[in-house]
Motif scaffolding. Structure first.
Motif, PDB file in Angstrom:
ATOM      1  N   TRP A   4       0.862  -1.182   0.000  1.00 38.61           N
ATOM      2  CA  TRP A   4       0.000   0.000   0.000  1.00 38.61           C
ATOM      3  C   TRP A   4       0.895   1.228   0.000  1.00 38.61           C
ATOM      4  O   TRP A   4       1.966   1.248   0.570  1.00 38.61           O
ATOM      5  CB  TRP A   4      -0.965  -0.001   1.180  1.00 38.61           C
ATOM      6  CG  TRP A   4      -0.320  -0.199   2.505  1.00 38.61           C
ATOM      7  CD1 TRP A   4       0.018  -1.376   3.075  1.00 38.61           C
ATOM      8  CD2 TRP A   4       0.101   0.814   3.419  1.00 38.61           C
ATOM      9  NE1 TRP A   4       0.623  -1.164   4.276  1.00 38.61           N
ATOM     10  CE2 TRP A   4       0.680   0.169   4.522  1.00 38.61           C
ATOM     11  CE3 TRP A   4       0.036   2.198   3.410  1.00 38.61           C
ATOM     12  CZ2 TRP A   4       1.197   0.859   5.601  1.00 38.61           C
ATOM     13  CZ3 TRP A   4       0.546   2.879   4.489  1.00 38.61           C
ATOM     14  CH2 TRP A   4       1.115   2.213   5.562  1.00 38.61           C
ATOM     15  N   PHE A   5       0.463   2.225  -0.694  1.00 36.18           N
ATOM     16  CA  PHE A   5       1.280   3.411  -0.892  1.00 36.18           C
ATOM     17  C   PHE A   5       0.833   4.525   0.041  1.00 36.18           C
ATOM     18  O   PHE A   5      -0.360   4.785   0.191  1.00 36.18           O
ATOM     19  CB  PHE A   5       1.214   3.868  -2.344  1.00 36.18           C
ATOM     20  CG  PHE A   5       1.708   2.827  -3.300  1.00 36.18           C
ATOM     21  CD1 PHE A   5       3.060   2.566  -3.409  1.00 36.18           C
ATOM     22  CD2 PHE A   5       0.822   2.092  -4.062  1.00 36.18           C
ATOM     23  CE1 PHE A   5       3.528   1.599  -4.268  1.00 36.18           C
ATOM     24  CE2 PHE A   5       1.273   1.124  -4.924  1.00 36.18           C
ATOM     25  CZ  PHE A   5       2.629   0.874  -5.026  1.00 36.18           C
ATOM     26  N   PHE A   6       1.800   5.188   0.628  1.00 40.51           N
ATOM     27  CA  PHE A   6       1.511   6.235   1.608  1.00 40.51           C
ATOM     28  C   PHE A   6       0.698   7.361   0.983  1.00 40.51           C
ATOM     29  O   PHE A   6      -0.231   7.880   1.590  1.00 40.51           O
ATOM     30  CB  PHE A   6       2.830   6.772   2.175  1.00 40.51           C
ATOM     31  CG  PHE A   6       2.659   7.876   3.161  1.00 40.51           C
ATOM     32  CD1 PHE A   6       2.224   7.601   4.441  1.00 40.51           C
ATOM     33  CD2 PHE A   6       2.915   9.191   2.816  1.00 40.51           C
ATOM     34  CE1 PHE A   6       2.059   8.609   5.370  1.00 40.51           C
ATOM     35  CE2 PHE A   6       2.750  10.204   3.729  1.00 40.51           C
ATOM     36  CZ  PHE A   6       2.320   9.911   5.005  1.00 40.51           C
ATOM     37  N   ASN A   7       1.025   7.738  -0.237  1.00 44.10           N
ATOM     38  CA  ASN A   7       0.336   8.862  -0.875  1.00 44.10           C
ATOM     39  C   ASN A   7      -1.101   8.537  -1.261  1.00 44.10           C
ATOM     40  O   ASN A   7      -1.884   9.438  -1.511  1.00 44.10           O
ATOM     41  CB  ASN A   7       1.110   9.318  -2.113  1.00 44.10           C
ATOM     42  CG  ASN A   7       2.439   9.922  -1.749  1.00 44.10           C
ATOM     43  OD1 ASN A   7       2.609  10.451  -0.658  1.00 44.10           O
ATOM     44  ND2 ASN A   7       3.389   9.824  -2.644  1.00 44.10           N
ATOM     45  N   ASP A   8      -1.464   7.264  -1.333  1.00 48.87           N
ATOM     46  CA  ASP A   8      -2.827   6.875  -1.680  1.00 48.87           C
ATOM     47  C   ASP A   8      -3.758   6.849  -0.478  1.00 48.87           C
ATOM     48  O   ASP A   8      -4.953   6.626  -0.634  1.00 48.87           O
ATOM     49  CB  ASP A   8      -2.825   5.491  -2.342  1.00 48.87           C
ATOM     50  CG  ASP A   8      -2.100   5.494  -3.672  1.00 48.87           C
ATOM     51  OD1 ASP A   8      -1.960   6.584  -4.265  1.00 48.87           O
ATOM     52  OD2 ASP A   8      -1.680   4.409  -4.110  1.00 48.87           O
ATOM     53  N   LEU A   9      -3.241   7.085   0.711  1.00 50.69           N
ATOM     54  CA  LEU A   9      -4.059   7.058   1.921  1.00 50.69           C
ATOM     55  C   LEU A   9      -4.783   8.383   2.107  1.00 50.69           C
ATOM     56  O   LEU A   9      -4.359   9.419   1.599  1.00 50.69           O
ATOM     57  CB  LEU A   9      -3.186   6.781   3.144  1.00 50.69           C
ATOM     58  CG  LEU A   9      -2.463   5.445   3.180  1.00 50.69           C
ATOM     59  CD1 LEU A   9      -1.534   5.397   4.372  1.00 50.69           C
ATOM     60  CD2 LEU A   9      -3.455   4.306   3.230  1.00 50.69           C
ATOM     61  N   SER A  10      -5.852   8.342   2.887  1.00 47.03           N
ATOM     62  CA  SER A  10      -6.543   9.577   3.232  1.00 47.03           C
ATOM     63  C   SER A  10      -5.664  10.387   4.192  1.00 47.03           C
ATOM     64  O   SER A  10      -4.772   9.834   4.843  1.00 47.03           O
ATOM     65  CB  SER A  10      -7.882   9.256   3.890  1.00 47.03           C
ATOM     66  OG  SER A  10      -7.683   8.670   5.159  1.00 47.03           O
ATOM     67  N   PRO A  11      -5.893  11.692   4.306  1.00 47.09           N
ATOM     68  CA  PRO A  11      -5.055  12.511   5.199  1.00 47.09           C
ATOM     69  C   PRO A  11      -5.078  12.037   6.653  1.00 47.09           C
ATOM     70  O   PRO A  11      -4.053  12.100   7.338  1.00 47.09           O
ATOM     71  CB  PRO A  11      -5.647  13.905   5.066  1.00 47.09           C
ATOM     72  CG  PRO A  11      -6.262  13.912   3.709  1.00 47.09           C
ATOM     73  CD  PRO A  11      -6.777  12.518   3.494  1.00 47.09           C
ATOM     74  N   MET A  12      -6.214  11.543   7.123  1.00 44.07           N
ATOM     75  CA  MET A  12      -6.282  11.039   8.496  1.00 44.07           C
ATOM     76  C   MET A  12      -5.404   9.804   8.658  1.00 44.07           C
ATOM     77  O   MET A  12      -4.669   9.668   9.640  1.00 44.07           O
ATOM     78  CB  MET A  12      -7.731  10.723   8.866  1.00 44.07           C
ATOM     79  CG  MET A  12      -7.898  10.262  10.270  1.00 44.07           C
ATOM     80  SD  MET A  12      -7.399  11.557  11.405  1.00 44.07           S
ATOM     81  CE  MET A  12      -7.753  10.785  12.941  1.00 44.07           C
ATOM     82  N   ASN A  13      -5.470   8.908   7.689  1.00 41.18           N
ATOM     83  CA  ASN A  13      -4.642   7.708   7.764  1.00 41.18           C
ATOM     84  C   ASN A  13      -3.172   8.042   7.596  1.00 41.18           C
ATOM     85  O   ASN A  13      -2.314   7.388   8.194  1.00 41.18           O
ATOM     86  CB  ASN A  13      -5.083   6.693   6.717  1.00 41.18           C
ATOM     87  CG  ASN A  13      -6.394   6.032   7.079  1.00 41.18           C
ATOM     88  OD1 ASN A  13      -6.779   6.013   8.245  1.00 41.18           O
ATOM     89  ND2 ASN A  13      -7.081   5.507   6.093  1.00 41.18           N
TER      90      ASN A  13
END
Length: 101
Positions: A4-13
């Protein structure tokens, strides 16, 4: 890369992941620099050289492995981990300085 890619996460995650990396880096810093202090005392006293060598190798493997894992997630998690490492280093060195002075 990570599954899983950090940039694809929501801002909260992203904030939660950065907090986890910061805390993990802090724990890594405390463990690493406490082991360094223990290793230094063993070498200075000339006792148990094989234990001192094994502690040094374990420190390097632990630090390198966890920084490589953090770098696979991106720049921000790696920087959070390194910042936590520096905070842990500061606290351990402050405690060591209080003991020797």
């Amino acid at each position: 890369m990570s599954p899983w890619f950090f940039n694809d996460l929501s801002p909260m995650n992203q904030a939660l992941v950065l907090g986890a990396h910061l805390f993990g880096g802090f724990l890594l810093g405390v463990i690493y620099f406490r082991a360094l202090w223990w290793n230094t005392r063993l070498l200075a006293q000339g006792r148990r050289p094989l234990l001192a060598i094994s502690i040094a190798l374990a420190r390097f493997v632990l630090l390198g492995g966890l920084l490589i894992l953090a770098s696979r997630e991106g720049v921000a998690p790696l920087l959070a981990t390194v910042f936590g490492l520096f905070v842990g280093r500061f606290l351990v060195l402050r405690g060591v300085w209080a003991k020797i002075s």
